[in-house]
Enzyme design. Structure first.
Site, PDB file in Angstrom:
ATOM      1  N   TYR A   5      35.267  43.254  49.259  1.00 33.11           N
ATOM      2  CA  TYR A   5      34.720  44.615  49.383  1.00 33.11           C
ATOM      3  C   TYR A   5      34.874  45.164  50.797  1.00 33.11           C
ATOM      4  O   TYR A   5      35.954  45.081  51.376  1.00 33.11           O
ATOM      5  CB  TYR A   5      33.244  44.643  48.956  1.00 33.11           C
ATOM      6  CG  TYR A   5      32.983  43.929  47.664  1.00 33.11           C
ATOM      7  CD1 TYR A   5      33.531  44.412  46.483  1.00 33.11           C
ATOM      8  CD2 TYR A   5      32.229  42.771  47.627  1.00 33.11           C
ATOM      9  CE1 TYR A   5      33.303  43.761  45.284  1.00 33.11           C
ATOM     10  CE2 TYR A   5      32.000  42.118  46.428  1.00 33.11           C
ATOM     11  CZ  TYR A   5      32.541  42.613  45.276  1.00 33.11           C
ATOM     12  OH  TYR A   5      32.322  41.966  44.112  1.00 33.11           O
ATOM     13  N   SER A  47      31.313  38.760  39.873  1.00 30.28           N
ATOM     14  CA  SER A  47      32.527  39.505  40.236  1.00 30.28           C
ATOM     15  C   SER A  47      33.765  38.637  40.397  1.00 30.28           C
ATOM     16  O   SER A  47      34.871  39.160  40.477  1.00 30.28           O
ATOM     17  CB  SER A  47      32.297  40.263  41.538  1.00 30.28           C
ATOM     18  OG  SER A  47      31.541  41.412  41.268  1.00 30.28           O
ATOM     19  N   LYS A 102      36.530  39.279  38.119  1.00 32.43           N
ATOM     20  CA  LYS A 102      37.346  40.507  38.157  1.00 32.43           C
ATOM     21  C   LYS A 102      38.851  40.262  38.352  1.00 32.43           C
ATOM     22  O   LYS A 102      39.663  40.839  37.624  1.00 32.43           O
ATOM     23  CB  LYS A 102      36.809  41.453  39.231  1.00 32.43           C
ATOM     24  CG  LYS A 102      35.428  42.040  38.883  1.00 32.43           C
ATOM     25  CD  LYS A 102      34.832  42.770  40.072  1.00 32.43           C
ATOM     26  CE  LYS A 102      33.454  43.375  39.773  1.00 32.43           C
ATOM     27  NZ  LYS A 102      32.853  43.946  40.996  1.00 32.43           N
ATOM     28  N   VAL A 115      27.883  38.233  43.206  1.00 36.67           N
ATOM     29  CA  VAL A 115      26.492  38.374  43.644  1.00 36.67           C
ATOM     30  C   VAL A 115      25.611  37.164  43.341  1.00 36.67           C
ATOM     31  O   VAL A 115      24.509  37.066  43.868  1.00 36.67           O
ATOM     32  CB  VAL A 115      25.763  39.607  43.055  1.00 36.67           C
ATOM     33  CG1 VAL A 115      26.247  40.871  43.696  1.00 36.67           C
ATOM     34  CG2 VAL A 115      25.864  39.632  41.564  1.00 36.67           C
ATOM     35  N   TYR A 169      32.136  43.760  29.883  1.00 41.64           N
ATOM     36  CA  TYR A 169      32.071  43.520  31.334  1.00 41.64           C
ATOM     37  C   TYR A 169      30.821  42.712  31.689  1.00 41.64           C
ATOM     38  O   TYR A 169      30.883  41.741  32.440  1.00 41.64           O
ATOM     39  CB  TYR A 169      32.090  44.865  32.074  1.00 41.64           C
ATOM     40  CG  TYR A 169      31.780  44.734  33.554  1.00 41.64           C
ATOM     41  CD1 TYR A 169      32.726  44.214  34.440  1.00 41.64           C
ATOM     42  CD2 TYR A 169      30.525  45.109  34.055  1.00 41.64           C
ATOM     43  CE1 TYR A 169      32.425  44.072  35.792  1.00 41.64           C
ATOM     44  CE2 TYR A 169      30.222  44.965  35.398  1.00 41.64           C
ATOM     45  CZ  TYR A 169      31.167  44.452  36.261  1.00 41.64           C
ATOM     46  OH  TYR A 169      30.869  44.296  37.596  1.00 41.64           O
TER      47      TYR A 169
HETATM   48  N1  GLN Z   1      27.714  41.905  37.348  1.00 44.40           N
HETATM   49  C1  GLN Z   1      27.621  42.347  38.698  1.00 44.40           C
HETATM   50  C2  GLN Z   1      27.527  43.867  38.772  1.00 44.40           C
HETATM   51  O1  GLN Z   1      28.283  44.521  38.147  1.00 44.40           O
HETATM   52  C3  GLN Z   1      28.813  41.867  39.479  1.00 44.40           C
HETATM   53  C4  GLN Z   1      28.786  42.332  40.917  1.00 44.40           C
HETATM   54  C5  GLN Z   1      29.233  41.300  41.867  1.00 44.40           C
HETATM   55  O2  GLN Z   1      29.274  40.104  41.589  1.00 44.40           O
HETATM   56  N2  GLN Z   1      29.511  41.705  43.094  1.00 44.40           N
HETATM   57  O3  GLN Z   1      26.697  44.415  39.435  1.00 44.40           O
END
Ligand code: GLN
Length: 619
Positions: free
Chosen positions: A251, A74, A77, A269, A199
């Protein structure tokens, strides 16, 4: 490692020691759980733990597993959001994704009930919508552009971890559902599998903790990579993506995070967190075990401690504004490197104070520039000419660009002349000025190469040496030579016998430092420059033209040349060989010798006084 590192012979910095201490402290913390909903991620070693700190000046400190590669997830992003903004501008991006915190988990399905828009680009729904805005003719082209831009931001070539990509593609049912909901709401307009696939690819870009710190420092410096020194994102983009990181980057922990740590941040994550302190530094932590919200447990602890210990909260702003105006000097005391005749020097000492040199220094931001302008406006009644000298400025922000330009316009309207000096190095200022008043306007503002050239031009203006922007190029009469002032007609005639005409084309060495001294030269036409210092590190200490002489110092002691003199233009001069000068007494013309020495002494006295005044002005 608190003691001296004997193997490398260097001392570890206090920062390095501090983050090593944090590493030692939290390596033992075993809370949290490695993400396993993407099967491939479950292979991560929970003991991996790296910390990196990078400053905007490119100092990087790494501790622990800071070079272990992992997928960015993420943390991609905000970067993709920045790329979308730069590809389309704000409006089309805002039509697809908002900027409101959701307070929900990263994989929440929160679309605005009216518009169907995801609330922000940091949750998966918003990120997939953002990714759909990456331009390109084909899937390959879009991926190539994304990888290229990420690599520029990180300052090295990044690659995709195929195993993680395939693992997520094959199991990412929730994200697939989100993509189809976005298609249903009209946010995605084509096959949702296309942006979804990109993505997954973007989330699988491999980075290290070290890379993340460099990326964070790039954001901290407003888009300039601190290692490659390349501008990779526009300042406006960086401000926007940091805003969404601030409100949504962590988040459903965004509020607590900004309260405690106070730096825009983004987690992923796979266990990475990057945090940005604008203007100063980037922090990255890599440690796979996550808390219930999907943020790295050790990452949160390290960032919290680091922020507390050093007071890195972004609202912990410095209260002292360092004044940007370091000095106001005037043309009565500080001179250009052009050597002047005694009369010109006297005029400048008497009337030169109207030439004001406003010396700026440090970082120009709204508050420091405002202070400077206040002082300059108060000084204006003394001024006829103004030089805004930015040569010692480290950087200018947008507010100070605006203020400086307005200051210049006001000075130009109220004074005889005004200009900027040392401004050409400031790219943001240049961009600001050229978009408002074209390239020509910028060239006019910075028409002099540096502050010395500006000073020389304004002195010439005061001395009326440049009535039509051209300077006087020729002093044909011997009696107008500075060293021959006061000589009678008979004396001049006697001297003329011993003079020999000489000429040089442009850009020739007229005399080399260290060489034997055998003559002095009265310059009749053309310009020369005087240089001191070893080859390769020479500095220009003077420029002179018609009516002035070079090589005259050695007349007194015959020491080797103390400077190198070069012709800037074709030069014509009269040479007085020293052996001819020495023979004057045998020829019963000692009077000529004495007169010449007398004039030389007077010229040197005036120059010495001016130099003393300037040195005094420096302290
Ligand atoms: N690729 C992961 C997902 O879409 C990214 C989520 C994250 O890093 N919080 O679930």
């Amino acid at each position: 490692m608190n003691s001296r590192d004997l193997s490398s012979g260097t001392f570890p910095s206090p920062i390095q020691n501090f983050i090593q201490g944090l590493h030692d402290k939290y390596a033992r913390l075993e809370d949290g759980k490695v993400a396993d909903y993407i099967p491939e991620l479950s292979h991560a070693n929970p003991e991996w733990f790296g910390i990196s700190v990078a400053t905007v000046d490119g100092q990087i400190h790494d501790v622990g597993h800071s070079s272990v590669p992992f997928t960015i997830q993420s943390i991609s992003k905000p970067l993709v959001y920045g790329l979308a903004l730069e590809s389309h501008g704000l409006k089309p991006v805002q039509a697809k994704v908002g900027v409101e915190p959701s307070g929900d988990a990263f994989n929440s399905i929160s679309l605005d009930p009216q518009t169907g828009r995801p609330l922000n680009p940091m949750i998966n729904a918003g990120a997939i919508a953002t990714t759909s805005l990456i331009p390109g003719e084909s899937a390959e082209a879009r991926e190539a552009m994304l990888l290229r831009r990420f690599s520029e931001i990180a300052g090295r070539n990044l690659e995709i971890d195929d195993a993680v990509y395939r693992s997520e593609r094959d199991t990412g049912h929730r994200n697939r559902a989100i993509a189809h909901l976005l298609r249903n709401a009209g946010i995605l307009t084509d096959d949702p599998e296309q942006p979804l696939d990109l993505y997954f690819r973007q989330c699988s870009i491999q980075v290290t903790c070290h890379d993340l710190a460099v990326i964070a420092a790039t954001l901290a410096s407003g888009g300039v990579n601190p290692v490659t020194r390349q501008r990779v994102l526009a300042p406006l983009t960086v401000g926007r993506l940091l805003s969404v990181m601030t409100s949504c980057g962590m988040y459903d922990f965004a509020g607590g995070w900004i309260f405690n740590v106070g730096m825009p941040a983004k987690s992923g994550v796979s266990g990475g967190i990057m945090a940005v302190l604008p203007g100063q530094l980037g922090v990255a932590v890599f440690s796979p075990p996550l808390d219930a919200r999907g943020n790295s447990v050790r990452g949160i602890r390290v960032c919290t401690d680091l922020s507390m210990a050093f007071g890195l909260h972004m609202f912990n702003t410095p209260r002292v504004v360092i004044p940007a105006l370091r000095n106001i000097r005037n043309g009565g005391a500080v001179r250009s490197r052009r050597l002047r005749t005694t009369e010109q020097l006297a005029t400048l000492t008497r009337e030169g104070h109207g030439i004001r040199l406003y010396e700026f220094g440090g970082r120009l931001i709204f508050a420091s520039t405002e202070l400077a302008i206040h002082a300059i406006l108060a000084d204006l009644p003394n001024a006829t000419h103004a030089i805004i000298d930015l040569s010692r400025v480290i950087d200018v922000d947008q507010a100070s660009c605006k203020l400086l330009l307005e200051l210049h316009d006001q000075l130009a309207a109220r004074l005889k002349r005004a200009c900027l000096a040392g401004a050409r190095q400031h790219a943001l200022l240049r961009e600001y000025v050229t978009t408002r008043m074209t390239e020509d306007g910028w060239n006019h503002l910075c028409r002099y190469a540096d502050r010395d050239a500006a000073l020389e031009a304004f002195e010439d203006d005061l001395l009326k040496l440049r009535p039509n922007a051209t300077r006087i190029t020729e002093v044909p009469r011997l009696e107008d030579q500075e060293l021959l002032k006061g000589f009678g007609a008979a004396e001049l005639q006697a001297l003329q016998e011993w003079l020999r005409p000489v000429e040089w084309p442009a850009h020739q060495v007229i005399m080399a430092s260290g060489s034997a001294s055998d003559a002095l030269y009265f310059i009749v036409e053309g310009e020369v420059s005087v240089w001191v210092g070893a080859e390769g590190s020479e500095v220009q200490v003077g420029r002179l033209g018609p009516g002035m002489s070079v090589g005259e110092l050695a007349l007194t002691d015959r020491a080797p040349r103390s400077a190198t003199v070069r012709s800037l233009t074709p030069v014509r001069a009269w040479a007085l060989p020293f052996d001819a000068y020495d023979r004057l007494s045998e020829m019963g013309q000692s009077g000529l010798q004495i007169r010449l020495l007398g004039n030389l002494t007077r010229v040197l006295a005036v120059r010495l006084r001016a130099a003393n005044a300037e040195i005094r002005g420096l302290s």
